[in-house]
Design an enzyme around this catalytic site. Structure first.
Site, PDB file in Angstrom:
ATOM      1  N   ALA A  73       0.812  -1.215   0.000  1.00 31.49           N
ATOM      2  CA  ALA A  73       0.000   0.000   0.000  1.00 31.49           C
ATOM      3  C   ALA A  73       0.849   1.270   0.000  1.00 31.49           C
ATOM      4  CB  ALA A  73      -0.939   0.001   1.200  1.00 31.49           C
ATOM      5  N   GLN A 181      -7.063  -0.845   5.250  1.00 34.60           N
ATOM      6  CA  GLN A 181      -7.708  -1.484   6.404  1.00 34.60           C
ATOM      7  C   GLN A 181      -9.137  -1.942   6.092  1.00 34.60           C
ATOM      8  OE1 GLN A 181      -6.346  -2.317   9.271  1.00 34.60           O
ATOM      9  NE2 GLN A 181      -4.397  -1.249   9.060  1.00 34.60           N
ATOM     10  N   SER A 201      -3.365  -3.699   0.235  1.00 35.12           N
ATOM     11  CA  SER A 201      -2.171  -4.508   0.458  1.00 35.12           C
ATOM     12  C   SER A 201      -2.550  -5.918   0.900  1.00 35.12           C
ATOM     13  CB  SER A 201      -1.357  -3.824   1.561  1.00 35.12           C
ATOM     14  OG  SER A 201      -0.079  -4.379   1.651  1.00 35.12           O
ATOM     15  N   ALA A 202      -1.819  -6.923   0.394  1.00 40.07           N
ATOM     16  CA  ALA A 202      -2.176  -8.314   0.698  1.00 40.07           C
ATOM     17  C   ALA A 202      -1.975  -8.686   2.167  1.00 40.07           C
ATOM     18  CB  ALA A 202      -1.358  -9.260  -0.189  1.00 40.07           C
ATOM     19  N   HIS A 203      -0.910  -8.141   2.793  1.00 37.40           N
ATOM     20  CA  HIS A 203      -0.598  -8.634   4.143  1.00 37.40           C
ATOM     21  C   HIS A 203      -1.566  -8.139   5.210  1.00 37.40           C
ATOM     22  CE1 HIS A 203       1.521  -5.278   6.368  1.00 37.40           C
ATOM     23  NE2 HIS A 203       1.636  -4.798   5.143  1.00 37.40           N
ATOM     24  N   CYS A 328       3.710   2.074  13.470  1.00 44.94           N
ATOM     25  CA  CYS A 328       4.717   2.927  12.839  1.00 44.94           C
ATOM     26  C   CYS A 328       5.248   3.960  13.811  1.00 44.94           C
ATOM     27  CB  CYS A 328       4.121   3.636  11.638  1.00 44.94           C
ATOM     28  SG  CYS A 328       3.189   2.548  10.587  1.00 44.94           S
TER      29      CYS A 328
END
Ligand SMILES: *Cc1c(COP(=O)(O)O)cnc(C)c1O
Length: 404
Positions: A73, A181, A201-203, A328
């Site tokens: 992402a 999300q 995003s895949a993860h 983060c």
């Protein structure tokens, strides 16, 4: 029950074993490069990529050709914002976004400001929600892009995307959403929501790390985007570089599973999350839930226990993996920018923990977590002179005023 218990699914999710199964052949056996046009190894890899592209597109309601594979992402957001800014140079130079965005968006906007663009960063209300009227007022004749996240990674708040995106569409301004999300957790449809660019995003949806996608609208309107990587011209020239075939195959399977199981899973997780929240609120005093309780991801809970520091709490319940603020920013002692944006006082913000439930969490785990948190918060408060003073003389002490 296996420990530690993972409750940090906004940071990342485990790969679903069904996803891993689909990925494995593409490492040793079917290792071809999908760009190899002249032999069976290439064709086999290309077939896997196109099958995955179709499954990913189906989850967000777009055409397969509108999906561009990236590394995640962060890269998708960079390509969307910088790509639109470069392609629109001359026609406009103004971007509208929100204070509670992920760093991927905020830092990219800061970079674009250094390059001479103007960025309007809109505030949110105490619930964490953006007012579409604020977006309407922020749009100018120089605005090229509005970027609003679908659901927040800290407080799980779901923005009124359709209303905001419709406003942008009416004014001829492109609309991007960081939906990292949201995709796979709640219904997202780029047609119904008037979305022109969408990052995910895949993860974050039980797929592997290092693979993501950017949806780029192909018509009505056709989005013009400048590539940020030069090379072999893969992905319609928008993202050069050999495709991550095992990752893409896994991403496709992960999206297919989410599409099939989303409704039931969202209900199951909302029930577990609500049970956890209600037990904490019933059995402890001075618990503050951050962000809207109605417009919220089904698996998110973000709360503070007055008088208890998040780091102290997490150290005393080491067998439970939660996050303070966002992953983060947890290396820095600064309170989260999201909690500051919704007006949480600094002392409470420093005590905030983010709980993200996921696919493999069980009822037994959640009951255990509730009991452990209640016990630990009670113990830490009994050991805390500040909290004791505050309870003995409520409102008469300055500490008490600061805490409420
Ligand atoms: C995790 C996350 C990102 C970054 O995704 P990567 O695939 O790790 O680059 C961006 N935005 C939001 C809202 C996220 O939750």
């Amino acid at each position: 029950m296996k420990k530690p218990i993972y409750l940090d699914h906004h940071a990342t999710t485990p790969v679903d074993p069904r996803v891993l199964e689909v990925m494995l052949p593409y490492f040793c056996e079917k290792f071809g490069n999908p760009a190899s046009r002249h032999h069976a190894f290439g064709w086999e890899a290309e077939q896997a990529v196109e099958r995955a592209r179709t499954r990913i597109a189906a989850l967000i309601g777009c055409a397969p050709a509108e999906i561009i594979f990236t590394s995640g992402a962060t890269e998708s957001v960079n390509l969307a914002l910088k790509g639109v800014a470069e392609a629109s140079a001359g026609r406009g130079d103004h971007i509208v976004t929100v204070a509670t965005e992920h760093r991927a968006v905020l830092d990219t906007c800061r970079r674009l400001e250094e390059r001479g663009l103007r960025v309007t960063c809109l505030p949110v209300n105490r619930e964490g929600l953006l007012d579409p009227d604020d977006v309407r007022r922020a749009l100018t004749d120089r605005t090229i892009l509005v970027s609003v996240m679908y659901a927040n990674n800290e407080i799980g708040v779901i923005q009124p995307i359709r209303e905001i995106a419709r406003l942008a569409r009416e004014r001829g301004v492109l609309f991007h959403s960081d939906a990292t999300q949201a995709v796979g957790k709640i219904p997202v449809n780029v047609e119904e929501d008037f979305i022109d660019l969408l990052s995910f995003s895949a993860h974050k949806l039980y797929g592997p790390k290092g693979i993501g996608a950017l949806y780029v609208r192909g018509r009505n309107p056709r989005v013009r985007l400048s590539a940020q990587l030069d090379g072999g011209g893969h992905e319609r020239g928008l993202r050069s570089g050999t495709l991550n075939v095992p990752g893409i195959a896994g991403f496709g399977e992960a999206c297919a599973i989410c599409g099939r199981e989303m409704d039931g899973e969202a209900r199951r997780l909302a029930t577990l999350r609500d049970r956890l929240m209600h037990r904490l609120l019933a059995e402890l005093e001075d618990v503050f839930v951050h962000g809207s309780r109605e417009r919220r991801l089904p698996h998110n809970l973000n709360l503070s226990f007055a008088g208890v520091e998040a780091s102290t709490l997490m150290m005393s319940v080491k067998e439970i993996a939660v996050s303070s603020g966002s992953a983060c920013s947890s290396a820095t002692p600064e309170p989260s920018h999201v909690l500051r944006a919704i007006g949480v006082p600094n002392d409470l913000a420093r005590g905030a923990i983010r709980i993200g439930l996921g696919r493999f969490n069980t009822e037994e785990e959640i009951e255990y977590v509730a009991g452990r948190l209640i016990e630990a918060v009670g113990r830490l408060r009994r050991q805390s002179p500040i909290y004791q003073t505050m309870k003995e003389s409520p409102r008469s002490e300055s500490e008490a005023a600061g805490q409420s």
